[in-house]
Design an enzyme around this catalytic site. Structure first.
Site, PDB file in Angstrom:
ATOM      1  N   ASP A 104       0.827  -1.196   0.000  1.00  0.00           N
ATOM      2  CA  ASP A 104       0.000   0.000   0.000  1.00  0.00           C
ATOM      3  C   ASP A 104       0.871   1.259   0.000  1.00  0.00           C
ATOM      4  O   ASP A 104       0.706   2.156  -0.805  1.00  0.00           O
ATOM      5  CB  ASP A 104      -0.975   0.011   1.192  1.00  0.00           C
ATOM      6  CG  ASP A 104      -0.319  -0.242   2.544  1.00  0.00           C
ATOM      7  OD1 ASP A 104       0.911  -0.508   2.592  1.00  0.00           O
ATOM      8  OD2 ASP A 104      -1.026  -0.168   3.564  1.00  0.00           O
ATOM      9  N   ASP A 107       6.868   4.062   3.511  1.00  0.00           N
ATOM     10  CA  ASP A 107       7.083   5.246   4.341  1.00  0.00           C
ATOM     11  C   ASP A 107       8.588   5.344   4.630  1.00  0.00           C
ATOM     12  O   ASP A 107       9.338   5.940   3.866  1.00  0.00           O
ATOM     13  CB  ASP A 107       6.210   5.086   5.589  1.00  0.00           C
ATOM     14  CG  ASP A 107       6.233   6.283   6.510  1.00  0.00           C
ATOM     15  OD1 ASP A 107       6.754   7.337   6.110  1.00  0.00           O
ATOM     16  OD2 ASP A 107       5.726   6.179   7.633  1.00  0.00           O
TER      17      ASP A 107
END
Ligand code: IMP
Length: 181
Positions: A104, A107
């Site tokens: 997804d 980061d």
């Protein structure tokens, strides 16, 4: 990543459902061209990637084995510790297979870096990553990501599979929570 605590509960739209549709069609067509004539193992990293994964897969006309990999990287924290725990492993041997991993969001990159090392040890013929979102300003390690949906700022995002405290996964767009005043 900024702390999403103390936020109002009404999300603002960062990437609309229409923009997601368009970009997903483009990514699927890139993958389709790159893997023409090959069988692939598509791995969905749970839980946040499940909607992205199924939307891309439905646009691919290739022989695909779907696998699901559960990892937990943050525990109760909002920032990745780099300690990744596999909570659900895949069933399929990857040796000599063409593997695409679906994430997804990248980061710090620590979770992806751990997963890629783990999968490389299983000797696939090829291994590529497809991430819906990347936060380049937050990256702490270099990780290869061959297919990227959107690059975004460090803001914590929700929706389209991604949650905050277990909520918002069903939003059809990618949103963020504004601080409460
Ligand atoms: P990393 O190890 O710091 O790259 O973190 C990757 C994982 O943290 C992702 O797979 C997500 O599960 C989660 N994550 C990071 N940023 C966000 C965000 O903005 N919203 C929701 N989940 C996030």
């Amino acid at each position: 990543m900024s702390n999403p605590a103390n936020r109002s509960s009404e999300p603002k739209v960062l990437i609309s459902a229409e923009k997601l549709d368009e970009r997903i069609a483009e990514i699927a067509s890139e993958i389709q061209n790159d893997y023409q004539g090959r069988e692939i193992v598509a791995i969905c990293v749970l839980k946040g990637s499940f909607i992205f994964f199924s939307d891309v897969l439905r646009k691919l006309d290739l022989p695909i084995h779907c696998e699901f990999l559960g990892v937990s990287s943050y525990g109760d924290k909002k920032v990745s510790s780099g300690e990744v725990k596999v909570t659900l492993d895949i069933n399929e041997p990857l040796e000599n297979k063409h593997v695409i991993l679906f994430e997804d969001i990248v980061d710090s990159g620590l979770t992806l870096s751990y997963i890629l090392a783990n999968l490389r040890a299983r000797r696939p013929a090829s291994l590529k990553t497809c991430a819906l979102l990347m936060k380049p300003e937050s990256m702490r390690v270099e990780v290869p990501v061959e297919y990227v949906g959107f690059k975004i700022g460090p803001e914590f995002v929700i929706g389209y599979g991604m949650d905050y405290a277990g909520k918002y996964r069903g939003l059809p767009y990618i949103g963020y929570l504004e601080p409460e005043h």
